[in-house]
Scaffold this active site. Structure first.
Site, PDB file in Angstrom:
ATOM      1  N   ASP A  47       0.825  -1.206   0.000  1.00  0.00           N
ATOM      2  CA  ASP A  47       0.000   0.000   0.000  1.00  0.00           C
ATOM      3  C   ASP A  47       0.861   1.259   0.000  1.00  0.00           C
ATOM      4  O   ASP A  47       2.094   1.177   0.153  1.00  0.00           O
ATOM      5  CB  ASP A  47      -0.969  -0.008   1.202  1.00  0.00           C
ATOM      6  CG  ASP A  47      -0.294  -0.405   2.519  1.00  0.00           C
ATOM      7  OD1 ASP A  47       0.956  -0.430   2.581  1.00  0.00           O
ATOM      8  OD2 ASP A  47      -1.004  -0.693   3.482  1.00  0.00           O
ATOM      9  N   ASP A  57      -7.937  -1.961  14.230  1.00  0.00           N
ATOM     10  CA  ASP A  57      -9.353  -2.117  13.848  1.00  0.00           C
ATOM     11  C   ASP A  57      -9.562  -3.344  12.952  1.00  0.00           C
ATOM     12  O   ASP A  57     -10.633  -3.515  12.384  1.00  0.00           O
ATOM     13  CB  ASP A  57      -9.853  -0.850  13.144  1.00  0.00           C
ATOM     14  CG  ASP A  57      -9.126  -0.582  11.825  1.00  0.00           C
ATOM     15  OD1 ASP A  57      -8.171  -1.329  11.492  1.00  0.00           O
ATOM     16  OD2 ASP A  57      -9.510   0.366  11.118  1.00  0.00           O
ATOM     17  N   HIS A  84      -7.784  -3.980  10.214  1.00  0.00           N
ATOM     18  CA  HIS A  84      -7.454  -3.781   8.801  1.00  0.00           C
ATOM     19  C   HIS A  84      -6.192  -4.563   8.415  1.00  0.00           C
ATOM     20  O   HIS A  84      -5.364  -4.916   9.254  1.00  0.00           O
ATOM     21  CB  HIS A  84      -7.373  -2.294   8.418  1.00  0.00           C
ATOM     22  CG  HIS A  84      -6.154  -1.553   8.841  1.00  0.00           C
ATOM     23  ND1 HIS A  84      -6.193  -0.464   9.681  1.00  0.00           N
ATOM     24  CD2 HIS A  84      -4.842  -1.703   8.517  1.00  0.00           C
ATOM     25  CE1 HIS A  84      -4.968   0.006   9.839  1.00  0.00           C
ATOM     26  NE2 HIS A  84      -4.128  -0.724   9.151  1.00  0.00           N
ATOM     27  N   GLU A  99      -9.714  -1.009   5.129  1.00  0.00           N
ATOM     28  CA  GLU A  99     -10.413  -0.690   6.373  1.00  0.00           C
ATOM     29  C   GLU A  99     -11.673  -1.554   6.504  1.00  0.00           C
ATOM     30  O   GLU A  99     -12.135  -2.140   5.511  1.00  0.00           O
ATOM     31  CB  GLU A  99     -10.820   0.792   6.364  1.00  0.00           C
ATOM     32  CG  GLU A  99      -9.641   1.757   6.381  1.00  0.00           C
ATOM     33  CD  GLU A  99      -8.958   1.869   7.740  1.00  0.00           C
ATOM     34  OE1 GLU A  99      -8.946   0.890   8.508  1.00  0.00           O
ATOM     35  OE2 GLU A  99      -8.403   2.947   8.031  1.00  0.00           O
TER      36      GLU A  99
HETATM   37  C1  GLP Z   1      -0.552   0.488   8.632  1.00  0.00           C
HETATM   38  C2  GLP Z   1      -0.174  -0.370   7.435  1.00  0.00           C
HETATM   39  C3  GLP Z   1      -0.552  -1.825   7.647  1.00  0.00           C
HETATM   40  C4  GLP Z   1      -0.072  -2.293   9.001  1.00  0.00           C
HETATM   41  C5  GLP Z   1      -0.716  -1.452  10.074  1.00  0.00           C
HETATM   42  C6  GLP Z   1      -0.285  -1.861  11.472  1.00  0.00           C
HETATM   43  O1  GLP Z   1      -1.865   0.889   8.604  1.00  0.00           O
HETATM   44  N1  GLP Z   1      -0.780   0.089   6.226  1.00  0.00           N
HETATM   45  O2  GLP Z   1       0.029  -2.609   6.617  1.00  0.00           O
HETATM   46  O3  GLP Z   1      -0.390  -3.641   9.192  1.00  0.00           O
HETATM   47  O4  GLP Z   1      -0.291  -0.114   9.870  1.00  0.00           O
HETATM   48  O5  GLP Z   1       0.957  -1.299  11.758  1.00  0.00           O
HETATM   49  P1  GLP Z   1       1.884  -1.691  12.974  1.00  0.00           P
HETATM   50  O6  GLP Z   1       2.503  -2.982  12.595  1.00  0.00           O
HETATM   51  O7  GLP Z   1       2.847  -0.572  13.067  1.00  0.00           O
HETATM   52  O8  GLP Z   1       1.009  -1.806  14.160  1.00  0.00           O
END
Ligand code: GLP
Length: 260
Positions: free
Chosen positions: A67, A136, A138, A143
């Site tokens: 992404d 959440d 995702h 989302e």
């Molecule tokens: C962002 C990324 C996701 C990731 C999420 C959780 O939103 N787009 O790919 O899984 O963060 O991040 P973290 O691993 O820092 O908690």
């Protein structure tokens, strides 16, 4: 789906690195799916260590990121293209042109989504897809409410994700509202889905993804639909699982000949 709860985040990183090492050493044309966020950072450090100290080579590999933020200017340090270079690919023998991501500064964002989706198909698909999970539920930037069949497209981040990601920006208001992300359908087409979650703040989301209903309200619940998904959790992230004892029993009695 296999759920493996390990003592620490370092154990999660090592086991995930074993999966990637196996792909790199058995496939002539490996395609990696890379995620950003804090969760995969120990895995990336372990891969860099194996490259430097053990000669693990990525020279024959290609990679696709999940992404990207829309609208961050060229050179912005929080563009995911820059984050993945800084955190991983700059430190490996992966060719820079072998790493692709959706271009969030394209003048034609809709066309860019189509192009990116097709480039994954043209590469023969992703062999091992690494993902984290948002608090959440995702996955990538899909989302809650994302179509289970979605492909790469523009999405609008919700308030919780923008607040979670504000630690990388000066304030929540600076977190871009729009993103390009591989869809849940795109991720479902990967050969092996490796979902990582560490820390107590992910326990609820991980339990909903693994043991809740398959639902667009928890996009990471697609791990239940994927034909080859491995969920790697540390103790804290696995704390809310109902069937934790069974997962431990499966892991403790895993046949030695069975790869992940
Ligand atoms: C962002 C990324 C996701 C990731 C999420 C959780 O939103 N787009 O790919 O899984 O963060 O991040 P973290 O691993 O820092 O908690």
């Amino acid at each position: 789906m296999e759920v493996i709860v390990l003592p620490t985040a370092a154990d999660v990183a090592r086991l995930a690195a074993d999966v990637i090492e196996r792909l790199l050493t058995t496939s002539p044309d490996p395609v990696l799916g890379l995620a950003t966020g804090s969760t995969p950072e120990p895995l990336y450090q372990e891969l860099i260590r194996r490259h430097r100290e053990e000669g693990l080579s990525f020279a024959h590999a290609r990679a696709f990121t999940l992404d990207e933020y829309v609208g961050l200017p060229a050179g912005h340090p929080e563009r995911y293209a820059a984050v993945i270079r800084r955190g991983l690919t700059d430190h490996l023998d992966l060719k820079p042109e072998a790493v692709q991501g959706p271009d969030g500064s394209s003048a034609d964002l809709l066309g860019e989504c189509t192009r990116y989706e097709q480039s994954i198909v043209d590469a023969g698909g992703v062999d091992v897809q690494i993902t984290g999970i948002g608090s959440d539920g995702h996955i990538a930037f899909n989302e809650p409410g994302s179509s289970l069949a979605s492909i790469t497209r523009l999405k609008t981040l919700n308030a919780l994700t923008r607040a979670d990601n504000s630690r990388f920006f000066s304030s929540a208001a600076d977190v871009p509202r729009h993103v390009l992300t591989q869809g849940l359908g795109t991720i479902l087409r990967s050969g092996h889905l490796l979902l990582l979650a560490t820390g107590g703040s992910k326990a609820d989301a991980a339990a909903r993804a693994v043991e809740g209903p398959l639902t667009a309200s928890c996009p990471a619940s697609i791990v239940q639909l994927h034909p080859h998904a491995t969920v790697l959790l540390d103790q804290a992230a696995g704390a809310a699982l109902e069937h934790g004892e069974y997962y431990a029993e499966v892991w403790a009695n895993r046949p030695v000949w069975q790869p992940l």
